[in-house]
Design an enzyme around this catalytic site. Sequence first.
Site, PDB file in Angstrom:
ATOM      1  N   ASN A  88      71.949   0.577  28.382  1.00  0.00           N
ATOM      2  CA  ASN A  88      71.431   1.738  29.106  1.00  0.00           C
ATOM      3  C   ASN A  88      72.479   2.485  29.923  1.00  0.00           C
ATOM      4  O   ASN A  88      72.296   3.666  30.224  1.00  0.00           O
ATOM      5  CB  ASN A  88      70.276   1.254  30.013  1.00  0.00           C
ATOM      6  CG  ASN A  88      69.904   2.285  31.041  1.00  0.00           C
ATOM      7  OD1 ASN A  88      69.225   3.258  30.731  1.00  0.00           O
ATOM      8  ND2 ASN A  88      70.371   2.100  32.272  1.00  0.00           N
ATOM      9  N   TYR A 153      78.404  14.894  26.052  1.00  0.00           N
ATOM     10  CA  TYR A 153      77.175  14.097  26.264  1.00  0.00           C
ATOM     11  C   TYR A 153      76.296  14.058  25.010  1.00  0.00           C
ATOM     12  O   TYR A 153      76.006  12.972  24.493  1.00  0.00           O
ATOM     13  CB  TYR A 153      76.439  14.613  27.508  1.00  0.00           C
ATOM     14  CG  TYR A 153      75.237  13.788  27.884  1.00  0.00           C
ATOM     15  CD1 TYR A 153      75.352  12.433  28.178  1.00  0.00           C
ATOM     16  CD2 TYR A 153      73.973  14.358  27.952  1.00  0.00           C
ATOM     17  CE1 TYR A 153      74.243  11.665  28.515  1.00  0.00           C
ATOM     18  CE2 TYR A 153      72.857  13.604  28.302  1.00  0.00           C
ATOM     19  CZ  TYR A 153      72.998  12.257  28.574  1.00  0.00           C
ATOM     20  OH  TYR A 153      71.902  11.499  28.905  1.00  0.00           O
ATOM     21  N   LYS A 157      75.417  10.887  22.367  1.00  0.00           N
ATOM     22  CA  LYS A 157      74.058  10.409  22.098  1.00  0.00           C
ATOM     23  C   LYS A 157      73.700  10.539  20.603  1.00  0.00           C
ATOM     24  O   LYS A 157      72.914   9.736  20.090  1.00  0.00           O
ATOM     25  CB  LYS A 157      73.043  11.133  22.989  1.00  0.00           C
ATOM     26  CG  LYS A 157      73.234  10.856  24.491  1.00  0.00           C
ATOM     27  CD  LYS A 157      73.072   9.365  24.850  1.00  0.00           C
ATOM     28  CE  LYS A 157      73.063   9.117  26.351  1.00  0.00           C
ATOM     29  NZ  LYS A 157      72.913   7.708  26.710  1.00  0.00           N
TER      30      LYS A 157
END
Length: 245
Positions: A88, A153, A157
Amino acid sequence: MIENKVAIITGGTRGIGLEIVRLFKENGAKVILFGSREETVNKALEYLKNDNLEVDGYYPNLNDFDSVKKTVEEIIAKYGRIDILVNNAGISANKKIEETSVSDFTSIMNLNVNAIFHMIKAVVPFMKENGGGVILNTSSMVSIYGQPSGVGYPTSKFAVNGMTKSLARELAPFKIRVNAVAPGITNTDMVASLPKEMIEPLIKTIPLGRIGEPRDIANAFLFLASDMASYVTGEILSVDGAARV
Ligand code: NAD
């Protein structure tokens, strides 16, 4: 739902990770949280202890495979097994490409992608030995739509989704399920650090009419970690109030 399972949660000291720690503990798991520094790990452990939640904490350097491997071995020596791994920990970005330095881009990829690879590589041999396990990654809605600035970012992902789908196929024969949760805008420090002018208009466009709370996201992790999701693998589960921003 996950009684007596041994679970590691990276980035477990605050935000979404801390809520996963809390929810997993409330559901009977033996929880080990990872944070970036001794001080923040101790603070999180103290905070949980106040609510009678006893959790273990470590702070390996996730960017260094040897540090990760050593910590995972220590955990195996103490607990004997690892049933659930939640990757996470993550950082975000919102600068335009001209203002993004090469090292900005590299540090995002290092934590959001390479560190997940390090964790999975260190844990998988033990999961195979135990005859199975669950690996869950924190993706993001930007892994589906991209975002208008801060290219590192969403790039990271998209890579998380690729790793999730590929390893789900590679590890399925060993009864290791691999899934990701893709949160929308969630009420944590990560969002608090972004300009209000950027976030408020986005929240107004969310069909469910509100920002996500860490518990909304943690609930999805609990489902995927449990046997309720025994036939779910290679999935990227959106938990975003149908946001399309
Ligand atoms: P947060 O900033 O509140 O927490 C981030 C966590 O990552 C912390 O526990 C921190 O200790 C850990 N971390 C940061 N840098 C680290 C490092 N170098 N080494 C080890 N650990 C480190 O953020 P959050 O909102 O709770 O985000 C958690 C995850 O959820 C991230 O992967 C993030 O990309 C993802 N996510 C968040 C949102 C959101 O809107 N908040 C939306 C989609 C996805």
